[in-house]
Scaffold this motif. Structure first.
Motif, PDB file in Angstrom:
ATOM      1  N   ALA A 181       0.898  -1.113   0.137  1.00 31.66           N
ATOM      2  CA  ALA A 181      -0.116   0.041  -0.018  1.00 31.66           C
ATOM      3  C   ALA A 181       0.960   1.284   0.016  1.00 31.66           C
ATOM      4  N   PRO A 182       0.413   2.575  -0.453  1.00 32.63           N
ATOM      5  CA  PRO A 182       1.106   3.708  -0.672  1.00 32.63           C
ATOM      6  C   PRO A 182       1.691   3.863   0.992  1.00 32.63           C
ATOM      7  N   PRO A 183       2.750   4.664   1.010  1.00 33.13           N
ATOM      8  CA  PRO A 183       3.169   4.954   2.479  1.00 33.13           C
ATOM      9  C   PRO A 183       2.447   5.942   3.084  1.00 33.13           C
ATOM     10  N   LEU A 184       2.108   5.751   4.421  1.00 33.13           N
ATOM     11  CA  LEU A 184       1.310   6.394   5.253  1.00 33.13           C
ATOM     12  C   LEU A 184       1.565   8.011   5.106  1.00 33.13           C
ATOM     13  N   THR A 185       0.965   9.005   5.283  1.00 30.21           N
ATOM     14  CA  THR A 185       1.456  10.378   5.324  1.00 30.21           C
ATOM     15  C   THR A 185       0.272  10.838   6.365  1.00 30.21           C
ATOM     16  N   VAL A 186       0.691  12.106   6.988  1.00 23.20           N
ATOM     17  CA  VAL A 186      -0.409  12.779   8.003  1.00 23.20           C
ATOM     18  C   VAL A 186      -1.329  13.331   7.195  1.00 23.20           C
ATOM     19  N   GLU A 187      -1.201  13.703   5.876  1.00 25.71           N
ATOM     20  CA  GLU A 187      -2.070  14.254   4.747  1.00 25.71           C
ATOM     21  C   GLU A 187      -3.050  13.374   4.366  1.00 25.71           C
ATOM     22  N   ALA A 188      -2.541  12.044   4.311  1.00 19.73           N
ATOM     23  CA  ALA A 188      -3.688  10.905   3.968  1.00 19.73           C
ATOM     24  C   ALA A 188      -4.383  10.567   5.078  1.00 19.73           C
ATOM     25  N   LEU A 189      -3.997  10.750   6.316  1.00 17.49           N
ATOM     26  CA  LEU A 189      -5.105  10.257   7.452  1.00 17.49           C
ATOM     27  C   LEU A 189      -4.458  11.235   8.496  1.00 17.49           C
ATOM     28  N   SER A 190      -5.391  12.100   8.880  1.00 20.29           N
ATOM     29  CA  SER A 190      -5.075  12.989   9.857  1.00 20.29           C
ATOM     30  C   SER A 190      -5.153  12.609  11.316  1.00 20.29           C
ATOM     31  N   ASN A 191      -5.394  11.406  11.544  1.00 22.87           N
ATOM     32  CA  ASN A 191      -5.451  10.991  12.999  1.00 22.87           C
ATOM     33  C   ASN A 191      -4.240   9.957  13.304  1.00 22.87           C
ATOM     34  N   VAL A 192      -3.215  10.046  12.367  1.00 16.15           N
ATOM     35  CA  VAL A 192      -1.955   9.092  12.537  1.00 16.15           C
ATOM     36  C   VAL A 192      -1.270  10.030  13.592  1.00 16.15           C
ATOM     37  N   GLY A 193      -0.901   8.971  14.500  1.00  9.25           N
ATOM     38  CA  GLY A 193      -0.162   9.686  15.633  1.00  9.25           C
ATOM     39  C   GLY A 193       1.281   9.346  15.391  1.00  9.25           C
ATOM     40  N   ASN A 261      -5.198  -1.092  16.491  1.00  7.89           N
ATOM     41  CA  ASN A 261      -5.589   0.203  15.926  1.00  7.89           C
ATOM     42  C   ASN A 261      -4.404   0.897  15.353  1.00  7.89           C
ATOM     43  N   SER A 262      -3.463   0.361  14.596  1.00 10.67           N
ATOM     44  CA  SER A 262      -2.289   1.016  13.840  1.00 10.67           C
ATOM     45  C   SER A 262      -2.231   0.644  12.455  1.00 10.67           C
ATOM     46  N   ALA A 263      -1.180   1.009  11.691  1.00 10.04           N
ATOM     47  CA  ALA A 263      -0.909   0.875  10.441  1.00 10.04           C
ATOM     48  C   ALA A 263       0.596   0.577  10.189  1.00 10.04           C
ATOM     49  N   PHE A 264       0.980  -0.217   9.323  1.00 12.69           N
ATOM     50  CA  PHE A 264       2.539  -0.491   9.042  1.00 12.69           C
ATOM     51  C   PHE A 264       2.610   0.130   7.795  1.00 12.69           C
ATOM     52  N   SER A 265       3.933   1.034   7.830  1.00 23.32           N
ATOM     53  CA  SER A 265       4.346   1.712   6.442  1.00 23.32           C
ATOM     54  C   SER A 265       5.785   1.967   6.728  1.00 23.32           C
ATOM     55  N   GLU A 266       6.486   1.757   5.556  1.00 22.99           N
ATOM     56  CA  GLU A 266       7.760   2.282   5.713  1.00 22.99           C
ATOM     57  C   GLU A 266       8.789   1.779   6.833  1.00 22.99           C
ATOM     58  N   ASN A 267       8.480   0.729   7.314  1.00 24.55           N
ATOM     59  CA  ASN A 267       9.427   0.051   8.206  1.00 24.55           C
ATOM     60  C   ASN A 267       8.969   0.662   9.496  1.00 24.55           C
ATOM     61  N   GLN A 268       7.794   1.119   9.622  1.00 22.57           N
ATOM     62  CA  GLN A 268       7.381   1.815  11.012  1.00 22.57           C
ATOM     63  C   GLN A 268       5.824   1.509  11.391  1.00 22.57           C
ATOM     64  N   ILE A 269       5.689   1.896  12.551  1.00 19.27           N
ATOM     65  CA  ILE A 269       4.237   1.346  12.955  1.00 19.27           C
ATOM     66  C   ILE A 269       3.737   2.654  13.519  1.00 19.27           C
ATOM     67  N   PHE A 270       2.506   3.164  12.634  1.00 15.94           N
ATOM     68  CA  PHE A 270       1.861   4.348  12.864  1.00 15.94           C
ATOM     69  C   PHE A 270       0.438   3.913  13.933  1.00 15.94           C
ATOM     70  N   LYS A 271       0.443   4.544  15.028  1.00 16.66           N
ATOM     71  CA  LYS A 271      -0.683   4.352  16.047  1.00 16.66           C
ATOM     72  C   LYS A 271      -1.652   5.561  15.855  1.00 16.66           C
ATOM     73  N   TYR A 272      -2.877   5.047  15.384  1.00 16.07           N
ATOM     74  CA  TYR A 272      -3.811   6.139  15.432  1.00 16.07           C
ATOM     75  C   TYR A 272      -4.251   6.787  16.583  1.00 16.07           C
ATOM     76  N   SER A 273      -4.564   8.107  16.554  1.00 17.53           N
ATOM     77  CA  SER A 273      -4.715   8.740  17.620  1.00 17.53           C
ATOM     78  C   SER A 273      -6.353   8.592  17.976  1.00 17.53           C
ATOM     79  N   SER A 274      -7.185   8.191  17.050  1.00 14.52           N
ATOM     80  CA  SER A 274      -8.406   7.929  17.353  1.00 14.52           C
ATOM     81  C   SER A 274      -9.039   6.768  17.052  1.00 14.52           C
ATOM     82  N   ILE A 275     -10.183   6.147  17.347  1.00 14.44           N
ATOM     83  CA  ILE A 275     -10.370   4.973  17.092  1.00 14.44           C
ATOM     84  C   ILE A 275     -11.810   4.923  16.225  1.00 14.44           C
ATOM     85  N   ASN A 276     -11.901   4.452  14.989  1.00 18.77           N
ATOM     86  CA  ASN A 276     -12.710   4.535  14.022  1.00 18.77           C
ATOM     87  C   ASN A 276     -13.226   3.252  13.592  1.00 18.77           C
TER      88      ASN A 276
END
Length: 445
Positions: A181-193, A261-276
């Protein structure tokens, strides 16, 4: 001259990935005896002593305060050394590890090649002869790469993949791998921690999963919940289902299990700040996942109403792009048909999807598909146990505020079948749980 022994930093604790050198007892180039202490390495539990495994001359690049990774090669022992304290030139055909014995100290555990499995590549300008592990050499050969294409002396599969990725188009994929999947960015998902970089041990585990027979980093675990009474009237959207209850309880549990409640991208774990919580809709024409924003803060009734409203808008094709991309985990309900098992597939940018099934005995089960790069089976098993207990507990609480009913046919004690006023029998099922049984069901056995 030849390498006669290699010294690895053995793991002594499951809690630490790295240690710190607190003492160096032997200088590089010094003669050592088998069993002689070389270094002291401190981790969170204790200080461990690293000793020579064979007689010879030790070569290393460690100093007090150096950080070292468990599982990595930190030194080697050779059988000869020159008067200046360095390894003499090797004859033609000698091991590349003998020519550069200190390379291993600069390789993390996730990149180290196996001893004796390296294959030499052609020599680049300047006489440098990079080494490729067997796996790296095989992958490089498929893309026409040689050692001359790399700037490191020991080439791992990660180095090859990075080189391939830099030169390929978006339509090309590596052999045996799905396009990520495309790398996660703050612009793509505003609730990325905040991002958490994965450990070397986890990197190695991911590599093994991706190159294994399954060629996947997704795993699935399941648990049988048992029979949950239908709390719905005829014609209700949720009649005979527990979708709303699973969404409600899973959302509340996510605070305790943030990696789900997280996602994997670019060898990192991004934890979401909200639960949807995402709810999967599929009428047969288009599969979408509707995201219930801040689902952990909503009541069961609010969740039911939002699912019903979003389902109506899905059927009339009125859901917005944001509503269909904001979910941080997903629940898919397959209980409309009887089935014993489901293997739910993870949506992009998620690490957890919960599948709900119902078998022929009218009992429900839940299955969690999870990203093994983010979490572990033990954590998912604990999540499933707690989710099943919460759902069963909620059902028991509901029963306590309603008329007593037969577990098997849901006839209440006041219905016509029980006009003889005998009430309901309390019986013990094979699993040990106590349930109520009406006279008709009892005699029917």
């Amino acid at each position: 001259m030849a390498v006669v022994g290699e010294i690895f930093l053995e793991r002594e604790t499951a809690n630490d990935e790295d240690g710190v050198v607190v003492a160096v007892h032997v200088d590089s180039g010094q003669a050592v005896k088998s069993g002689q202490p070389l270094f002291d390495v401190e981790h969170s539990k204790a200080t461990m002593e690293v000793c020579a495994s064979v007689d010879g001359f030790v070569l290393h690049e460690l100093a007090k305060g150096t950080s070292v990774t468990f599982g990595s090669r930190i030194a080697c022992v050779v059988d000869a050394i020159d008067a200046h304290g360095s390894a003499p030139p090797s004859p033609a055909g000698a091991s590349q590890q003998a020519k550069a014995p200190l390379e291993a100290a600069r390789i993390s555990s996730g990149d180290k090649p196996s001893v004796g499995t390296a294959a030499a590549s052609s020599s680049p300008a300047g006489g440098r002869r990079p080494k490729l592990s067997r796996a790296a050499a095989k992958l490089a050969d498929q893309f026409g790469l040689t050692g001359a294409d790399f700037m490191v002396d020991l080439v791992s599969t990660a180095d090859v993949r990075k080189k391939i990725g830099a030169g390929r188009t978006s339509a090309q994929t590596l052999p045996g791998r799905r396009e990520a999947a495309p790398p996660l960015t703050v612009e793509a998902l505003s609730n990325v921690g905040l991002a958490e970089r994965i450990s070397p041990r986890k990197s190695e585990e991911i590599s093994l999963l991706q190159t294994g027979a399954g060629n996947t980093t997704q795993s699935t675990l399941g648990v049988r919940i048992g029979k949950i009474r239908s709390r719905r009237e005829a014609g209700d959207t949720f009649q005979g289902k527990i979708l709303d209850l699973v969404v409600f309880e899973a959302s509340r549990l996510m605070k305790q299990f943030p990696k789900l409640n997280s996602a994997f991208s670019e060898n990192q774990i991004f934890k979401y700040s909200s639960i949807n919580a995402g709810v999967a809709f599929d009428s047969g024409a288009k599969l979408v996942v509707y995201g219930i924003e801040n689902s952990n803060a909503k009541s069961l009734r609010e969740i039911r109403e939002e699912i019903e409203d979003s389902l109506d808008r899905y059927l009339s094709d009125r859901l917005s792009l944001r509503e269909m991309t904001r979910a941080t985990f997903t629940v898919t309900d397959l209980s409309a048909s009887q089935m014993e098992f489901v293997l739910p597939i993870l949506p992009a940018r998620q690490s957890c999807i919960i599948g709900v099934t119902r078998n022929s005995k009218e009992e429900f089960s839940t299955y969690v598909g999870f990203d093994h790069r983010v979490t572990e089976g033990r954590e998912v098993a604990l999540f499933l146990d707690q989710l099943a207990d919460r759902i069963a507990s909620f059902d028991r609480q509901t029963m306590a505020t309603e008329p007593a009913r037969c577990f098997f046919c849901e006839t209440s004690a006041g219905d016509g079948l029980n006009d003889d006023k005998r009430g309901l029998l309390k019986i013990v099922r094979p699993g040990g749980d106590e349930v109520l049984c009406c006279n008709t069901c009892w005699l029917g056995w």
